[in-house]
Design a protein around this motif. Sequence first.
Motif, PDB file in Angstrom:
ATOM      1  N   LYS A 130      11.441  -0.042   2.127  1.00  0.00           N
ATOM      2  CA  LYS A 130       9.885  -0.389   1.670  1.00  0.00           C
ATOM      3  C   LYS A 130       9.395  -1.069   0.778  1.00  0.00           C
ATOM      4  CE  LYS A 130       7.696   1.533   4.384  1.00  0.00           C
ATOM      5  NZ  LYS A 130       6.359   1.248   5.038  1.00  0.00           N
ATOM      6  N   LEU A 134       6.688  -4.075   1.804  1.00  0.00           N
ATOM      7  CA  LEU A 134       5.487  -3.974   0.518  1.00  0.00           C
ATOM      8  C   LEU A 134       5.198  -5.374  -0.456  1.00  0.00           C
ATOM      9  CD1 LEU A 134       5.155  -0.017   0.029  1.00  0.00           C
ATOM     10  CD2 LEU A 134       3.423  -1.139   1.267  1.00  0.00           C
ATOM     11  N   GLN A 138       2.058  -7.074   0.562  1.00  0.00           N
ATOM     12  CA  GLN A 138       0.875  -7.283  -0.965  1.00  0.00           C
ATOM     13  C   GLN A 138       0.999  -8.765  -1.341  1.00  0.00           C
ATOM     14  OE1 GLN A 138       2.020  -4.566  -3.388  1.00  0.00           O
ATOM     15  NE2 GLN A 138       0.993  -3.398  -2.616  1.00  0.00           N
ATOM     16  N   ALA A 207      -2.257   0.497   8.557  1.00  0.00           N
ATOM     17  CA  ALA A 207      -1.726   2.003   7.460  1.00  0.00           C
ATOM     18  C   ALA A 207      -1.007   3.073   8.507  1.00  0.00           C
ATOM     19  CB  ALA A 207      -2.924   2.664   7.742  1.00  0.00           C
ATOM     20  N   ILE A 210       2.992   0.630   7.842  1.00  0.00           N
ATOM     21  CA  ILE A 210       2.962   0.462   5.833  1.00  0.00           C
ATOM     22  C   ILE A 210       3.946   2.112   5.603  1.00  0.00           C
ATOM     23  CG2 ILE A 210       0.625   1.099   4.808  1.00  0.00           C
ATOM     24  CD1 ILE A 210       3.315  -1.924   4.657  1.00  0.00           C
ATOM     25  N   ARG A 211       2.629   3.218   6.675  1.00  0.00           N
ATOM     26  CA  ARG A 211       3.399   3.890   6.077  1.00  0.00           C
ATOM     27  C   ARG A 211       4.609   4.582   7.086  1.00  0.00           C
ATOM     28  NH1 ARG A 211      -2.583   6.463   5.903  1.00  0.00           N
ATOM     29  NH2 ARG A 211      -3.283   6.240   3.356  1.00  0.00           N
ATOM     30  N   MET A 214       7.071   6.971   5.873  1.00  0.00           N
ATOM     31  CA  MET A 214       7.175   8.477   4.314  1.00  0.00           C
ATOM     32  C   MET A 214       7.715   9.007   5.135  1.00  0.00           C
ATOM     33  SD  MET A 214       5.705   6.158   1.530  1.00  0.00           S
ATOM     34  CE  MET A 214       4.573   6.846   1.379  1.00  0.00           C
ATOM     35  N   PHE A 282       5.595   5.549  -3.304  1.00  0.00           N
ATOM     36  CA  PHE A 282       4.910   4.419  -2.481  1.00  0.00           C
ATOM     37  C   PHE A 282       3.861   4.990  -1.695  1.00  0.00           C
ATOM     38  CE2 PHE A 282       9.658   3.710  -0.633  1.00  0.00           C
ATOM     39  CZ  PHE A 282       9.648   1.924  -0.994  1.00  0.00           C
ATOM     40  N   SER A 283       3.446   5.765  -1.750  1.00  0.00           N
ATOM     41  CA  SER A 283       2.401   6.305  -2.197  1.00  0.00           C
ATOM     42  C   SER A 283       1.090   6.207  -2.790  1.00  0.00           C
ATOM     43  CB  SER A 283       1.969   8.585  -1.913  1.00  0.00           C
ATOM     44  OG  SER A 283       2.684   8.755  -1.067  1.00  0.00           O
ATOM     45  N   THR A 286       1.243   2.551  -1.254  1.00  0.00           N
ATOM     46  CA  THR A 286       0.478   2.004  -0.296  1.00  0.00           C
ATOM     47  C   THR A 286      -0.758   2.172  -0.028  1.00  0.00           C
ATOM     48  OG1 THR A 286       2.612   3.166   0.700  1.00  0.00           O
ATOM     49  CG2 THR A 286       0.152   3.059   2.160  1.00  0.00           C
ATOM     50  N   LYS A 287      -1.107   3.494  -1.150  1.00  0.00           N
ATOM     51  CA  LYS A 287      -2.596   3.225  -1.249  1.00  0.00           C
ATOM     52  C   LYS A 287      -3.407   1.954  -1.850  1.00  0.00           C
ATOM     53  CE  LYS A 287      -5.694   6.052  -3.787  1.00  0.00           C
ATOM     54  NZ  LYS A 287      -6.304   6.827  -4.845  1.00  0.00           N
ATOM     55  N   TYR A 289      -1.891  -1.000  -1.416  1.00  0.00           N
ATOM     56  CA  TYR A 289      -2.484  -2.436  -0.302  1.00  0.00           C
ATOM     57  C   TYR A 289      -3.320  -2.148   0.368  1.00  0.00           C
ATOM     58  CZ  TYR A 289      -0.718  -4.349   3.916  1.00  0.00           C
ATOM     59  OH  TYR A 289      -0.574  -5.170   4.966  1.00  0.00           O
TER      60      TYR A 289
END
Length: 323
Positions: A130, A134, A138, A207, A210-211, A214, A282-283, A286-287, A289
């Motif tokens: 990840k 990411l 990005q 979303a 990318i998650r 998780m 990662f939370s 991810t937010k 991104y």
Amino acid sequence: MNMSPFRASRCLILALAMLSLASPLSAQQAPPPAPKQVPAPTQAQAPPAPAAVAPVQAPASPAAAPSAEPAPQAIAAPADSESKPLKSTSTGMHELSPWLMFMSADVIVKAVMIGLAFASLVTWTIFIAKMIELTVVQNKLRGALAKISDARSLAEAQFALGAKGSVLSSFIAAAMREGRLSAGISSDSGIKERAASSFAEIMRSEARRIRLGMGLLATIGATSPFVGLFGTVWGIMNSFIGISKSQTTNLAVVAPGIAEALLATAIGLVAAIPAVIIYNHFSRVTKGYLELVSRASGAAGRLLSRDLDRTHGEVPRARAAAE
């Protein structure tokens, strides 16, 4: 001067007594001769000295000091005897190493430990994958937004992006498709609403993508301590059963089983703590991104709006020219 024979004999005896007293004192003040250099006559003269040596035996106490030198050897002996228990203690600590505790654990406890070790491996694999994913998406999305910042239409934006696939390319493709399908419709609000619905679907799909992974991190972080606790409870039960069978409460018998059981909880914490930390990290990433994805959606919507205004502005001009 004439002396009587009796008086002369007394003087002679006194002189001999003084000489006999002086000889032992001089012998004590002199350094002790080597045993090999002691002359034989001195051994013969030693018997007449008891009366004179008796008052001088007090200073002979320093000579007795060498007799106390063997005492350190007697004290050193217990140190040697104490070194053996230390060696046995170090050997016992070596026997309670994590690997040997795992090998001597129960089958259920072993299964729990292997499962937790595999969960920890999965956690670090997801972290590496990840992190790379990411970082790449990005950087790609930021570059795409920079490329279309000066674009005036959807066609120019698509040409600027080229064949490089990104979520922004998906937004622009969805906007152009909606404009093509809505050709001949004069309602701009309807076209924008349908394009916004397509953008929302693309954002939800991105979303979810990318998650990915998780949820597994959250599961590992939440359940690993309890799985390790289950292994610990099972191992302690087996230890108590072994104590009841052996009918002894000696610590050397109880400690290994309890240590093996607690090892399962330790591995559970080793698997859970990194999983929770990586999930929270990662939370946040991810937010950030998804905020970039939202910006890309807004950029595509603005380009679609310009194209629609341009199209509806050209139609009246064409009609006026025809008239």
